[in-house]
Design an enzyme around this catalytic site. Structure first.
Site, PDB file in Angstrom:
ATOM      1  N   ASP B  33      23.658  18.774  -3.021  1.00 20.90           N
ATOM      2  CA  ASP B  33      23.424  19.308  -4.357  1.00 20.90           C
ATOM      3  C   ASP B  33      22.745  20.438  -4.255  1.00 20.90           C
ATOM      4  O   ASP B  33      22.901  21.038  -5.941  1.00 20.90           O
ATOM      5  CB  ASP B  33      22.356  17.659  -5.005  1.00 20.90           C
ATOM      6  CG  ASP B  33      23.166  16.895  -4.831  1.00 20.90           C
ATOM      7  OD1 ASP B  33      24.340  16.818  -5.757  1.00 20.90           O
ATOM      8  OD2 ASP B  33      21.828  15.531  -4.798  1.00 20.90           O
ATOM      9  N   HIS B  34      22.107  20.818  -3.559  1.00 25.79           N
ATOM     10  CA  HIS B  34      21.691  22.535  -3.932  1.00 25.79           C
ATOM     11  C   HIS B  34      22.680  23.882  -3.076  1.00 25.79           C
ATOM     12  O   HIS B  34      21.569  23.563  -2.168  1.00 25.79           O
ATOM     13  CB  HIS B  34      20.059  22.197  -3.277  1.00 25.79           C
ATOM     14  CG  HIS B  34      19.642  23.572  -4.215  1.00 25.79           C
ATOM     15  ND1 HIS B  34      19.558  24.658  -3.054  1.00 25.79           N
ATOM     16  CD2 HIS B  34      19.092  23.812  -5.074  1.00 25.79           C
ATOM     17  CE1 HIS B  34      18.011  25.349  -4.077  1.00 25.79           C
ATOM     18  NE2 HIS B  34      18.110  25.376  -5.315  1.00 25.79           N
ATOM     19  N   PHE B  35      23.194  24.152  -3.760  1.00 29.32           N
ATOM     20  CA  PHE B  35      23.862  24.182  -4.587  1.00 29.32           C
ATOM     21  C   PHE B  35      25.331  23.598  -3.980  1.00 29.32           C
ATOM     22  O   PHE B  35      26.055  23.914  -2.314  1.00 29.32           O
ATOM     23  CB  PHE B  35      23.742  25.219  -5.342  1.00 29.32           C
ATOM     24  CG  PHE B  35      22.824  25.484  -6.010  1.00 29.32           C
ATOM     25  CD1 PHE B  35      22.276  24.789  -7.256  1.00 29.32           C
ATOM     26  CD2 PHE B  35      22.107  26.314  -5.063  1.00 29.32           C
ATOM     27  CE1 PHE B  35      20.870  25.620  -7.677  1.00 29.32           C
ATOM     28  CE2 PHE B  35      21.161  27.398  -5.383  1.00 29.32           C
ATOM     29  CZ  PHE B  35      20.469  26.807  -6.888  1.00 29.32           C
ATOM     30  N   VAL B  40      22.239  25.877   0.052  1.00 25.06           N
ATOM     31  CA  VAL B  40      21.057  26.589   1.053  1.00 25.06           C
ATOM     32  C   VAL B  40      19.632  25.174   0.248  1.00 25.06           C
ATOM     33  O   VAL B  40      19.681  24.893  -0.240  1.00 25.06           O
ATOM     34  CB  VAL B  40      20.604  28.093  -0.648  1.00 25.06           C
ATOM     35  CG1 VAL B  40      21.428  28.936  -0.214  1.00 25.06           C
ATOM     36  CG2 VAL B  40      20.391  27.398  -1.594  1.00 25.06           C
TER      37      VAL B  40
END
Lengths: 130, 163
Positions: B33-35, B40
């Site tokens: 989810d990141h991203f 990262v």
């Protein structure tokens, strides 16, 4: 270390800018750490650590910012500092200016004793005694 | 839930400095989810990794007898992100320490390149200065944590006393 008052002020100013994230123009000699510069309790510790490093001095707990005077019930009555408490503050903080505070020594105004000038006075005295 | 953001110590000099490594891997769930499409490690988790590295250093300085809590992030500067496959190296040193607190200065390396600087302040919390609502027992360095610490201690380089 031989530093004149202006040099001490400049280093104190740098400490406060780094510690509190304030701007140069905010750091005037009369600025209070809590009221004007937004210092919170942990910031006082941060300031002490930074001053120790900036001036190569050792600051004992409570030496610059006495923290136990208000804990003594003899020193506080109805939200005001008693004469005994005031005397203790003066003994503990010869580097602070009590002229304004003495007119209305309420507990709520104790933080106003801690100004930029208070720190400069303390550091100057500390360096002179070294 | 395991909330541990360092993999092992590679250096531990008691009351002085220490280095811990963290391997960033695509298997870590948050990276989905990141991203999406650009994984990262969030800088806040990098700060957590440094806080764990430095916090253990600060706790060990008192033989883990007192709770240590992160009190202030003095500085957190990042030049770049950490990506899956990178190894982060957290180097922390104790700058100041007294009976109530400690200040640490830290550098974050991605492989061999410095990508961040994180300076922190920790408070020692014990029976005498605890605030209402905080447990009085050692809720930071629990037995479970100490077992974990044994796991991540790794092979230290012998600089100073090792815990």
């Amino acid at each position: 270390m031989t530093l004149d008052r202006e040099q001490v002020f400049e280093r104190v100013e740098e400490v406060l800018i780094d510690s509190l994230g304030v701007d140069t123009e905010d750091v005037t000699k009369d600025a209070t750490l809590s009221g004007d510069l937004g210092a919170e309790s942990i910031d006082f510790l941060d300031i002490v650590f930074r001053l120790e490093k900036a001036f190569s001095i050792k600051i004992s707990k409570g030496e610059l910012f006495p923290d136990d005077i208000l804990n003594n019930p003899d020193n506080v009555e109805n939200g005001r500092i008693t004469p005994a408490g005031l005397e203790q503050f003066k003994r503990s903080m010869p580097h602070a200016d009590f002229a304004e505070f003495e007119k209305d020594p309420s507990v709520a105004k104790v933080p106003d004793l801690f100004t930029v000038d208070t720190i400069v006075n303390y550091v100057q005295a500390k360096l002179a005694a070294a | 839930m395991r909330w541990i953001w360092i993999d092992k110590f590679t250096e531990f000099a008691s009351r002085s400095h220490g280095t811990a490594v963290k391997n960033v891997t695509l298997a870590e769930e948050y990276l989905a989810d990141h991203f999406p499409g650009y994984p990262v490690m969030p800088p806040c988790l990098v700060i957590e990794g440094m806080a764990q590295t430095a916090g253990i250093l600060v706790g060990e300085a008192r033989d883990f007898k007192e709770n240590v809590i992160l009190a202030k992030i003095r500085k957190a500067e990042f030049d770049d992100y950490a990506h899956p496959g990178d190894q982060l190296r957290y180097h922390a040193k104790i700058e100041s320490i007294d009976e109530s607190a400690a200040a640490t200065a830290g550098e974050v390396f991605r492989n061999d390149e410095i990508i961040g600087r994180i300076d922190l302040i920790f408070s020692y919390v014990n029976r005498s200065n605890s605030v209402a609502g905080l447990p009085t027992h050692n809720f930071v360095f629990t037995d479970q944590f100490m077992r974990l610490f044994e796991d991540i201690r790794g092979e230290t380089d012998g600089q100073g006393a090792t815990p």
